[in-house]
Scaffold this motif. Structure first.
Motif, short mmCIF file in Angstrom:
data_model
loop_
_atom_site.label_atom_id
_atom_site.label_comp_id
_atom_site.label_asym_id
_atom_site.label_seq_id
_atom_site.Cartn_x
_atom_site.Cartn_y
_atom_site.Cartn_z
N PRO A 68 -43.93 39.72 12.28
CA PRO A 68 -44.28 41.14 12.43
C PRO A 68 -43.08 42.05 12.14
O PRO A 68 -41.92 41.62 12.21
N PHE A 69 -43.38 43.31 11.86
CA PHE A 69 -42.33 44.30 11.66
C PHE A 69 -41.88 44.84 13.02
O PHE A 69 -42.70 45.06 13.91
N TRP A 70 -40.58 45.08 13.15
CA TRP A 70 -40.02 45.51 14.43
C TRP A 70 -40.60 46.84 14.88
O TRP A 70 -40.76 47.07 16.07
N ASP A 71 -40.94 47.71 13.95
CA ASP A 71 -41.43 49.04 14.36
C ASP A 71 -42.88 49.03 14.82
O ASP A 71 -43.40 50.06 15.24
N ASP A 72 -43.54 47.87 14.78
CA ASP A 72 -44.89 47.76 15.32
C ASP A 72 -44.89 47.38 16.81
O ASP A 72 -45.92 47.47 17.48
N VAL A 73 -43.76 46.93 17.32
CA VAL A 73 -43.67 46.49 18.71
C VAL A 73 -43.62 47.69 19.64
O VAL A 73 -42.83 48.62 19.43
N ARG A 74 -44.47 47.67 20.65
CA ARG A 74 -44.50 48.70 21.69
C ARG A 74 -44.56 47.97 23.03
O ARG A 74 -45.58 47.37 23.37
N LEU A 75 -43.47 48.02 23.76
CA LEU A 75 -43.46 47.34 25.06
C LEU A 75 -44.51 47.92 26.00
O LEU A 75 -44.96 47.24 26.91
N THR A 76 -44.92 49.14 25.75
CA THR A 76 -45.97 49.75 26.56
C THR A 76 -47.32 49.08 26.34
O THR A 76 -48.24 49.29 27.12
N ASP A 77 -47.45 48.28 25.27
CA ASP A 77 -48.68 47.52 25.05
C ASP A 77 -48.82 46.39 26.07
O ASP A 77 -49.91 45.82 26.22
N LEU A 78 -47.73 46.06 26.75
CA LEU A 78 -47.72 44.98 27.75
C LEU A 78 -47.17 45.54 29.07
O LEU A 78 -46.18 45.04 29.61
N PRO A 79 -47.81 46.56 29.63
CA PRO A 79 -47.23 47.27 30.77
C PRO A 79 -47.03 46.43 32.02
O PRO A 79 -46.06 46.64 32.75
N ASP A 80 -47.89 45.47 32.25
CA ASP A 80 -47.76 44.67 33.48
C ASP A 80 -46.71 43.57 33.37
O ASP A 80 -46.35 42.97 34.38
N ILE A 81 -46.19 43.32 32.19
CA ILE A 81 -45.16 42.28 32.05
C ILE A 81 -43.91 42.79 31.33
O ILE A 81 -43.01 42.00 31.04
N ASN A 82 -43.82 44.10 31.07
CA ASN A 82 -42.66 44.57 30.31
C ASN A 82 -41.34 44.43 31.06
O ASN A 82 -40.29 44.48 30.45
N THR A 83 -41.37 44.21 32.36
CA THR A 83 -40.12 43.94 33.08
C THR A 83 -39.59 42.54 32.76
O THR A 83 -38.44 42.25 33.05
N ASN A 84 -40.43 41.69 32.16
CA ASN A 84 -40.04 40.34 31.77
C ASN A 84 -39.61 40.26 30.31
O ASN A 84 -39.42 39.18 29.78
N LEU A 85 -39.48 41.41 29.64
CA LEU A 85 -39.20 41.44 28.21
C LEU A 85 -37.83 42.02 27.92
O LEU A 85 -37.30 42.82 28.69
N ALA A 86 -37.29 41.61 26.78
CA ALA A 86 -36.04 42.18 26.28
C ALA A 86 -36.17 42.35 24.77
O ALA A 86 -36.88 41.58 24.11
N VAL A 87 -35.48 43.34 24.24
CA VAL A 87 -35.39 43.55 22.81
C VAL A 87 -33.91 43.38 22.44
O VAL A 87 -33.04 43.98 23.08
N VAL A 88 -33.67 42.56 21.44
CA VAL A 88 -32.31 42.25 21.01
C VAL A 88 -32.14 42.71 19.56
O VAL A 88 -32.93 42.34 18.70
N ASP A 89 -31.12 43.53 19.32
CA ASP A 89 -30.79 43.96 17.97
C ASP A 89 -30.04 42.84 17.26
O ASP A 89 -29.20 42.16 17.86
N VAL A 90 -30.32 42.67 15.96
CA VAL A 90 -29.67 41.64 15.15
C VAL A 90 -28.78 42.33 14.13
O VAL A 90 -29.22 43.22 13.41
N PHE A 91 -27.52 41.92 14.06
CA PHE A 91 -26.56 42.42 13.07
C PHE A 91 -26.14 41.25 12.19
O PHE A 91 -25.97 40.14 12.67
N ALA A 92 -25.96 41.52 10.89
CA ALA A 92 -25.55 40.47 9.95
C ALA A 92 -24.11 40.73 9.49
O ALA A 92 -23.64 41.86 9.52
N ALA A 93 -23.46 39.67 9.07
CA ALA A 93 -22.12 39.71 8.44
C ALA A 93 -21.09 40.49 9.24
O ALA A 93 -20.71 41.57 8.84
#
Length: 154
Positions: free
Chosen positions: A42-67
């Motif tokens: 999936p594309f990162w800009d389609d993710v909405r943590l608000t789509d999973l409101p009852d479990i969003n405290t169990n989620l993390a988003v990690v940024d990826v950097f290259a080189a």
């Protein structure tokens, strides 16, 4: 209750188990549902943590950097910060040593990026209590730019 996972490519170092716990299965199903057309990720800009409101405290988003390849916590749910030294959001994974359930996450994130597939790890933390952790790659700007992580304490 543990739910069966469908057949999918997996990283050999961190393969998905045959069955996931309910929270992790739900996050995986959400990730699968975000795929556009025949895309594998999936594309990162389609993710909405608000789509999973009852479990969003169990989620993390990690940024990826290259080189060089680096990872930074962008968003970290409250359930994952218990027992951590200070604020986790905004910290690079290679500059901090975090306790379970965020321990050893840099290697799992690297495997998710390299394999371009979901990764899973089970661990122990804080006594006998264990956890399962799922890391899911997200596409953007022609490469994997973010990771969605979910943790369920067992």
């Amino acid at each position: 209750m543990i739910t069966d996972t469908a057949m999918r490519p997996a990283c050999s170092a961190y393969p998905l188990p045959d069955r996931l716990t309910p929270v992790l299965a739900r996050v995986l199903a959400y990730w699968e549902g975000l795929k556009r057309g025949s895309a594998d990720i999936p594309f990162w800009d389609d993710v909405r943590l608000t789509d999973l409101p009852d479990i969003n405290t169990n989620l993390a988003v990690v940024d990826v950097f290259a080189a060089p390849e680096r990872f930074r916590y962008s968003i970290v749910g409250e359930a994952l910060t218990d027992g951590q030294p200070g604020d986790v959001a905004g910290r690079f994974l290679d500059e901090t040593e975090l306790a379970a359930p965020l321990d050893y996450m840099r290697a799992q994130c690297a495997a998710a990026v390299e394999s371009a597939a979901p990764t899973y790890v089970a661990g122990k933390g804080g006594g006998a209590r264990g956890y399962g952790r799922l890391v899911l790659p997200l596409w953007g700007e022609g490469q994997i730019r973010m990771l969605l992580a979910a943790v369920e304490r067992l």
